[in-house]
Design an enzyme around this catalytic site. Structure first.
Site, PDB file in Angstrom:
ATOM      1  N   HIS A   1      22.677  11.496  -7.513  1.00 54.68           N
ATOM      2  CA  HIS A   1      23.485  10.492  -6.828  1.00 54.68           C
ATOM      3  C   HIS A   1      23.158  10.634  -5.336  1.00 54.68           C
ATOM      4  O   HIS A   1      23.181  11.742  -4.797  1.00 54.68           O
ATOM      5  CB  HIS A   1      24.978  10.726  -7.088  1.00 54.68           C
TER       6      HIS A   1
ATOM      7  N   GLU B   1      33.345   0.533  -8.313  1.00 50.00           N
ATOM      8  CA  GLU B   1      34.555   0.972  -7.637  1.00 50.00           C
ATOM      9  C   GLU B   1      34.911  -0.018  -6.532  1.00 50.00           C
ATOM     10  O   GLU B   1      35.790   0.227  -5.725  1.00 50.00           O
ATOM     11  CB  GLU B   1      34.423   2.384  -7.090  1.00 50.00           C
TER      12      GLU B   1
ATOM     13  N   CYS C   1      31.609   6.969  -7.944  1.00 46.56           N
ATOM     14  CA  CYS C   1      30.179   6.761  -8.218  1.00 46.56           C
ATOM     15  C   CYS C   1      29.781   7.221  -9.612  1.00 46.56           C
ATOM     16  O   CYS C   1      28.642   6.975 -10.036  1.00 46.56           O
ATOM     17  CB  CYS C   1      29.332   7.491  -7.180  1.00 46.56           C
TER      18      CYS C   1
HETATM   19  P1  HMG Z   1      28.987  13.311  10.655  1.00 45.93           P
HETATM   20  O1  HMG Z   1      30.120  14.018  11.254  1.00 45.93           O
HETATM   21  O2  HMG Z   1      28.779  11.904  11.078  1.00 45.93           O
HETATM   22  O3  HMG Z   1      27.607  13.990  10.924  1.00 45.93           O
HETATM   23  O4  HMG Z   1      29.201  13.358   9.091  1.00 45.93           O
HETATM   24  P2  HMG Z   1      27.221  15.525  11.268  1.00 45.93           P
HETATM   25  O5  HMG Z   1      27.602  15.834  12.648  1.00 45.93           O
HETATM   26  O6  HMG Z   1      27.697  16.424  10.156  1.00 45.93           O
HETATM   27  O7  HMG Z   1      25.653  15.372  11.189  1.00 45.93           O
HETATM   28  C1  HMG Z   1      25.050  15.106   9.959  1.00 45.93           C
HETATM   29  C2  HMG Z   1      23.762  15.924   9.897  1.00 45.93           C
HETATM   30  O8  HMG Z   1      22.875  15.427  10.904  1.00 45.93           O
HETATM   31  C3  HMG Z   1      23.959  17.424  10.179  1.00 45.93           C
HETATM   32  O9  HMG Z   1      23.050  18.127   9.375  1.00 45.93           O
HETATM   33  C4  HMG Z   1      23.546  17.547  11.647  1.00 45.93           C
HETATM   34  O10 HMG Z   1      23.084  18.829  11.989  1.00 45.93           O
HETATM   35  C5  HMG Z   1      22.415  16.520  11.712  1.00 45.93           C
HETATM   36  P3  HMG Z   1      23.585  19.177   8.269  1.00 45.93           P
HETATM   37  O11 HMG Z   1      24.341  20.193   9.012  1.00 45.93           O
HETATM   38  O12 HMG Z   1      24.477  18.368   7.328  1.00 45.93           O
HETATM   39  O13 HMG Z   1      22.340  19.635   7.603  1.00 45.93           O
HETATM   40  N1  HMG Z   1      22.168  16.003  13.065  1.00 45.93           N
HETATM   41  C6  HMG Z   1      20.945  15.799  13.568  1.00 45.93           C
HETATM   42  N2  HMG Z   1      19.712  16.018  13.061  1.00 45.93           N
HETATM   43  C7  HMG Z   1      18.635  15.699  13.854  1.00 45.93           C
HETATM   44  N3  HMG Z   1      18.751  15.180  15.105  1.00 45.93           N
HETATM   45  C8  HMG Z   1      19.975  14.947  15.654  1.00 45.93           C
HETATM   46  C9  HMG Z   1      21.131  15.271  14.882  1.00 45.93           C
HETATM   47  N4  HMG Z   1      22.463  15.151  15.091  1.00 45.93           N
HETATM   48  C10 HMG Z   1      23.081  15.601  13.976  1.00 45.93           C
HETATM   49  N5  HMG Z   1      20.079  14.445  16.881  1.00 45.93           N
HETATM   50  C11 HMG Z   1      28.907  12.806   6.801  1.00 45.93           C
HETATM   51  C12 HMG Z   1      28.213  13.249   8.096  1.00 45.93           C
HETATM   52  C13 HMG Z   1      27.937  12.819   5.659  1.00 45.93           C
HETATM   53  C14 HMG Z   1      30.062  13.769   6.499  1.00 45.93           C
HETATM   54  C15 HMG Z   1      29.445  11.376   7.023  1.00 45.93           C
HETATM   55  O14 HMG Z   1      28.377  10.478   7.134  1.00 45.93           O
HETATM   56  C16 HMG Z   1      30.396  10.882   5.944  1.00 45.93           C
HETATM   57  O15 HMG Z   1      31.593  11.137   5.967  1.00 45.93           O
HETATM   58  N6  HMG Z   1      29.845  10.081   4.925  1.00 45.93           N
HETATM   59  C17 HMG Z   1      30.641   9.564   3.824  1.00 45.93           C
HETATM   60  C18 HMG Z   1      30.928  10.621   2.769  1.00 45.93           C
HETATM   61  C19 HMG Z   1      29.726  10.989   1.957  1.00 45.93           C
HETATM   62  O16 HMG Z   1      28.752  10.269   1.874  1.00 45.93           O
HETATM   63  N7  HMG Z   1      29.826  12.144   1.257  1.00 45.93           N
HETATM   64  C20 HMG Z   1      28.747  12.610   0.411  1.00 45.93           C
HETATM   65  C21 HMG Z   1      29.230  13.476  -0.754  1.00 45.93           C
HETATM   66  S1  HMG Z   1      30.511  12.669  -1.690  1.00 45.93           S
HETATM   67  C22 HMG Z   1      29.656  11.457  -2.589  1.00 45.93           C
HETATM   68  O17 HMG Z   1      28.467  11.467  -2.672  1.00 45.93           O
HETATM   69  C23 HMG Z   1      30.481  10.410  -3.241  1.00 45.93           C
HETATM   70  C24 HMG Z   1      30.467   9.047  -2.571  1.00 45.93           C
HETATM   71  O18 HMG Z   1      29.225   8.405  -2.825  1.00 45.93           O
HETATM   72  C25 HMG Z   1      31.633   8.191  -3.043  1.00 45.93           C
HETATM   73  C26 HMG Z   1      31.901   8.039  -4.532  1.00 45.93           C
HETATM   74  O19 HMG Z   1      31.791   8.933  -5.348  1.00 45.93           O
HETATM   75  O20 HMG Z   1      32.385   6.961  -4.860  1.00 45.93           O
HETATM   76  C27 HMG Z   1      30.614   9.139  -1.068  1.00 45.93           C
END
Ligand code: HMG
Length: 387
Positions: A233, A79, A111
């Site tokens: 994935h 992609e 992906c």
């Molecule tokens: P965010 O806002 O940066 O993070 O977004 P958050 O505030 O949601 O924190 C993440 C986790 O860390 C949470 O845990 C927090 O509690 C924890 P959860 O509630 O999820 O269990 N946390 C902590 N833990 C320990 N100590 C601390 C602490 N602080 C927070 N101090 C997000 C996270 C994944 C949304 C972001 O990184 C993002 O947008 N990533 C890109 C999208 C993505 O990867 N999506 C995955 C599903 S889609 C997919 O897999 C397809 C893809 O590969 C693309 C394709 O298909 O081509 C992306």
């Protein structure tokens, strides 16, 4: 007749950014990354590395072991393609000096494309067992700086030779799939970075898993207990853990902590330090399982869950073949990972901003230490070189 992956090899770039360095730069607690999303490092591609050079680095060791003139098709999943018209596979075909008696095409659906290419290849070999198909999944995950996605970048490529009587894993017929038109992650034509509705994307991923699993069980009659190891994935490893909890719950299975870890942890080891490699990520996870689980996996069943935002998902399985350990390229994988050079945040940003696909003419300084590199662009044409 068994059909599946006869040889597999993965590649990644020569540089990484530690999420400890990243956290310090952003004044965020490092445990958000190490624990919260389960990532430690992201492989970063220098300007003279793209999906073609990564793919060539992944495929070359496979070609050294076979008569490359027998490759009858190259299915290139990505992609982060390098051209809107010409397939990245055609550049790869030229770089690897494959036979002209070969078909080449690029596959795209986020992906999911890697799994789609693998399934297409197995169908082609079932129809004609003489076929030897090179499937390559390669991606560079890139988000805007200072967005939630920035910590989940990475890059990598996995090359798989798909044949009859495979030496590593026979892909079993029958799979479950799910498609839904959603906007959880996308990259419009004019953009080099993806846009994402992060939290929503994780929800769609888990719902797609439930739907694909349901379909898989109806199609195959198999149960959770029939599967020994689960590859997902992996955009970040915490996602795979959430997926496995979800699947166990849907299947009505209660796992001890040890069982949970044994079923998923070995497939996460590489992804935790490579980052997201989009279409390749599921298969980086499979390499991680093969290389890191110090048990004999012969005759064990491995499941694959592919998720591509947008979204398409598929759940399928395979059986590890007797003697598979003799053809693994684990040492090469480990060597690449270990020899990566750490970047400061400023060095990462310099690489990040130097990549501009709109540029008409450029000669790239050598940063890529691999066997193939993007040497430059002249009159909008990409030029690669082999060392
Ligand atoms: P965010 O806002 O940066 O993070 O977004 P958050 O505030 O949601 O924190 C993440 C986790 O860390 C949470 O845990 C927090 O509690 C924890 P959860 O509630 O999820 O269990 N946390 C902590 N833990 C320990 N100590 C601390 C602490 N602080 C927070 N101090 C997000 C996270 C994944 C949304 C972001 O990184 C993002 O947008 N990533 C890109 C999208 C993505 O990867 N999506 C995955 C599903 S889609 C997919 O897999 C397809 C893809 O590969 C693309 C394709 O298909 O081509 C992306």
């Amino acid at each position: 007749m068994n059909v599946g992956i006869d040889l597999i090899h993965f590649s990644t770039s020569d540089y990484y950014l530690g999420l400890d360095v990243f956290a310090k730069e952003k004044h965020i607690d490092v445990d958000k990354y190490f624990v919260g999303i389960g990532q430690e490092k992201m492989s970063i591609a220098p300007p003279d590395e793209d999906v073609v050079s990564l793919a060539a680095k992944a495929a070359a060791p496979i070609l050294q072991q076979i008569d490359k003139n027998q490759i009858s098709a190259v299915l290139f999943a990505t992609e982060s393609g390098v051209d809107q018209s010409k397939s990245a596979g055609a550049f790869l075909h030229g770089l690897l000096k494959l036979s002209p008696r070969c078909r080449v095409v690029e596959f795209k659906h986020a992906c999911y494309a890697g799994a789609a290419a693998l399934q297409m290849a197995t169908a082609m070999v079932r129809a004609n067992p003489k076929e030897k198909i090179l499937v390559v999944a390669a991606d560079i995950a890139k988000y805007d700086v200072d967005t939630s996605g920035e910590a989940t970048q990475g890059c990598g490529a996995v090359a798989m030779l798909v044949t009859a009587n495979p030496r590593i894993i026979a892909i079993e017929p029958g799979s479950g799939y799910h498609t839904e038109d959603v906007m959880d992650f996308w990259r419009p034509n004019q953009r080099t970075t993806a846009l994402v509705d992060g939290k929503y994307s994780t929800k769609v991923y888990l719902n797609s898993l439930k739907q694909a699993w349901q379909h898989f069980t109806e199609e195959t009659g198999r149960t959770f207990g029939d599967i020994n190891h689960f590859c997902y994935h992996i955009p970040f490893t915490k996602m795979a853990e959430k997926a496995h909890h979800t699947l166990a719950k849907v299947a009505g299975v209660k796992l001890t902590e040890d069982e949970f870890r044994a079923q998923t942890w070995p497939s996460q080891i590489y992804n935790r330090i490579v980052g997201n490699s989009y279409s390749a990520s599921l298969f980086v996870g499979f390499c991680s399982l093969l290389d890191n689980l110090k048990e004999n996996l012969e005759n064990r069943r491995v499941s694959f869950f592919s998720y591509g935002s947008g979204c398409v998902a598929e759940f399928f399985t395979g059986l590890i073949q007797p003697g598979y350990q003799q053809v693994l390229m684990s040492a090469s994988h480990q060597r690449q990972i270990d020899s990566r050079q750490p970047l400061t945040y400023a060095q990462y940003l310099a690489f990040y901003h130097q990549v501009d696909d709109n540029v008409e003419n450029i000669t790239f300084e050598r940063h890529n230490k691999g066997p193939y590199r993007l040497a430059g662009i002249q009159d909008h044409k990409r030029y690669y070189e082999a060392q």
